[in-house]
Design a protein around this motif. Structure first.
Motif, short mmCIF file in Angstrom:
data_model
loop_
_atom_site.label_atom_id
_atom_site.label_comp_id
_atom_site.label_asym_id
_atom_site.label_seq_id
_atom_site.Cartn_x
_atom_site.Cartn_y
_atom_site.Cartn_z
N LYS A 58 33.57 38.25 43.46
CA LYS A 58 34.23 37.86 42.22
C LYS A 58 35.56 38.57 42.15
CE LYS A 58 33.70 37.24 37.30
NZ LYS A 58 32.77 37.21 36.14
N TYR A 59 36.55 37.87 41.57
CA TYR A 59 37.90 38.40 41.50
C TYR A 59 38.44 38.34 40.08
CZ TYR A 59 37.87 37.85 46.56
OH TYR A 59 37.55 37.94 47.90
N ALA A 60 39.29 39.28 39.78
CA ALA A 60 40.06 39.18 38.54
C ALA A 60 41.03 38.01 38.67
CB ALA A 60 40.82 40.48 38.29
N ASP A 61 41.28 37.34 37.57
CA ASP A 61 42.18 36.19 37.60
C ASP A 61 43.56 36.57 38.14
OD1 ASP A 61 40.93 34.66 34.54
OD2 ASP A 61 40.22 34.55 36.61
N SER A 62 43.98 37.80 37.86
CA SER A 62 45.33 38.22 38.26
C SER A 62 45.50 38.35 39.76
CB SER A 62 45.67 39.55 37.58
OG SER A 62 44.74 40.55 37.95
N VAL A 63 44.40 38.43 40.51
CA VAL A 63 44.52 38.62 41.96
C VAL A 63 43.90 37.48 42.74
CG1 VAL A 63 44.45 41.11 41.62
CG2 VAL A 63 42.35 39.91 42.29
N LYS A 64 43.29 36.55 42.04
CA LYS A 64 42.62 35.43 42.72
C LYS A 64 43.62 34.69 43.60
CE LYS A 64 39.50 33.96 40.02
NZ LYS A 64 38.78 33.28 38.92
N ASP A 65 43.19 34.32 44.77
CA ASP A 65 43.99 33.60 45.77
C ASP A 65 45.03 34.47 46.45
OD1 ASP A 65 44.04 30.73 43.57
OD2 ASP A 65 42.63 31.22 45.18
N ARG A 66 45.11 35.75 46.07
CA ARG A 66 46.03 36.67 46.77
C ARG A 66 45.27 37.80 47.46
NH1 ARG A 66 49.53 39.71 44.02
NH2 ARG A 66 48.27 39.77 42.09
N PHE A 67 44.19 38.26 46.84
CA PHE A 67 43.41 39.37 47.37
C PHE A 67 42.08 38.85 47.91
CE2 PHE A 67 45.17 43.03 44.50
CZ PHE A 67 46.46 42.67 44.85
N THR A 68 41.57 39.52 48.94
CA THR A 68 40.27 39.17 49.49
C THR A 68 39.46 40.43 49.70
OG1 THR A 68 41.20 37.26 50.66
CG2 THR A 68 39.03 38.04 51.36
N ILE A 69 38.27 40.46 49.12
CA ILE A 69 37.35 41.58 49.32
C ILE A 69 36.38 41.18 50.43
CG2 ILE A 69 35.70 40.78 47.55
CD1 ILE A 69 35.21 43.75 46.87
#
Length: 126
Positions: A58-69
């Motif tokens: 799950k990602y915060a909206d602010s990093v979605k599509d830019r960050f990958t865990i």
């Protein structure tokens, strides 16, 4: 269990990339949801991303599509690949382990995470 220790922070220009690492090889961490949080100066700590033991993320909206865990299945090292970095991503980044296999609550709140690293600074210049 061994403490969580983040690495990979640094200074980068906007649009650049960084990858954060957090070794979590102890058996204790293998059965726990793991997450990344960040805290910018003067702001509250916020959840960035989390991954449970089934691999659900799950990602915060602010990093979605830019960050990958992600997690390395062989040594359970937790990663955060950060692309297209923005100035507003500047913060101290922390990895954390929850008390459960499932990520607590919506996964992005500090409550329920009981082991924390010391943090690594990420600075993005505009």
């Amino acid at each position: 269990q061994a403490p969580l220790v983040e690495s990979g922070g640094g200074s980068v220009q906007a649009g650049g990339s960084l990858r954060l690492s957090c070794p979590a090889s102890d058996d204790y961490y293998r059965d726990r949801c793991l997450g990344w949080f960040r805290q910018a100066p003067g702001k509250e700590r916020e959840g960035v991303a989390c991954v449970n033991t089934d691999g659900y993320t799950k990602y915060a909206d602010s990093v979605k599509d830019r960050f990958t865990i992600s997690k390395d299945s062989t040594n359970n090292t937790l990663y955060l690949q950060m692309n297209s970095l923005k100035h507003e991503d500047t913060a101290v980044y922390y990895c954390a382990a929850a008390w459960s296999q499932a990520c607590p609550g919506d996964g992005l709140r500090s409550r329920g995470y009981i082991r924390w690293g010391q943090g690594t600074q990420v600075t993005v210049s505009s």
